[in-house]
Design a protein around this motif. Sequence first.
Motif, PDB file in Angstrom:
ATOM      1  N   TYR A  32       0.848  -1.188   0.000  1.00 30.30           N
ATOM      2  CA  TYR A  32       0.000   0.000   0.000  1.00 30.30           C
ATOM      3  C   TYR A  32       0.887   1.242   0.000  1.00 30.30           C
ATOM      4  O   TYR A  32       2.108   1.156   0.141  1.00 30.30           O
ATOM      5  N   ASN A 100      -3.187   9.497   4.997  1.00 25.83           N
ATOM      6  CA  ASN A 100      -3.907   8.828   3.917  1.00 25.83           C
ATOM      7  C   ASN A 100      -3.360   7.430   3.687  1.00 25.83           C
ATOM      8  O   ASN A 100      -2.148   7.199   3.811  1.00 25.83           O
ATOM      9  N   LYS A 102      -3.723   4.347   0.763  1.00 22.93           N
ATOM     10  CA  LYS A 102      -4.229   3.998  -0.566  1.00 22.93           C
ATOM     11  C   LYS A 102      -3.765   2.606  -0.945  1.00 22.93           C
ATOM     12  O   LYS A 102      -2.607   2.250  -0.758  1.00 22.93           O
ATOM     13  N   SER A 105      -8.239   0.818  -5.436  1.00 27.19           N
ATOM     14  CA  SER A 105      -9.385   1.714  -5.338  1.00 27.19           C
ATOM     15  C   SER A 105      -9.693   2.108  -3.892  1.00 27.19           C
ATOM     16  O   SER A 105     -10.555   2.947  -3.648  1.00 27.19           O
ATOM     17  N   ASP A 107      -9.189   4.034  -0.502  1.00 25.27           N
ATOM     18  CA  ASP A 107      -8.636   5.354  -0.215  1.00 25.27           C
ATOM     19  C   ASP A 107      -9.240   5.819   1.108  1.00 25.27           C
ATOM     20  O   ASP A 107     -10.433   6.129   1.167  1.00 25.27           O
ATOM     21  N   TYR A 108      -8.424   5.851   2.154  1.00 24.79           N
ATOM     22  CA  TYR A 108      -8.910   6.222   3.485  1.00 24.79           C
ATOM     23  C   TYR A 108      -8.149   7.436   4.005  1.00 24.79           C
ATOM     24  O   TYR A 108      -6.959   7.621   3.705  1.00 24.79           O
ATOM     25  N   TRP A 109      -8.858   8.240   4.821  1.00 23.29           N
ATOM     26  CA  TRP A 109      -8.281   9.455   5.392  1.00 23.29           C
ATOM     27  C   TRP A 109      -8.452   9.469   6.901  1.00 23.29           C
ATOM     28  O   TRP A 109      -9.448   8.981   7.440  1.00 23.29           O
TER      29      TRP A 109
END
Length: 119
Positions: A32, A100, A102, A105, A107-109
Amino acid sequence: QVQLVESGGGLVQPGGSLRLSCAASGTIFSIYVMGWYRQAPGKQRELVATITRAGFASGSTNYADSVKGRFTISGDVGKNTVYLQMNSLKPEDTAVYYCNYKRGSLDYWGQGTQVTVSS
């Protein structure tokens, strides 16, 4: 799902240092990209630095030109944690810093942590 918890923001004088941490939990894959972005008032969110994890090692890093030579991103693979060491801070570094994660597809914050550089 991936949860990101940030810590380490605060108020610092110009020229000072801060270290941000971001711990990831949940379904973490072995490959990742994690990184830091920032958003100043009235501005768009921008990339600060990213680090790639591949297997059991942290791989390549990438920095915005504005922070090269001052900021260092690193990772603790065993703890699924990334750090951002920020040195020689400037007033223009003032922003909310977001962690972040990634992968493809996904995608986390994180929730963001405030960094204020002021005398």
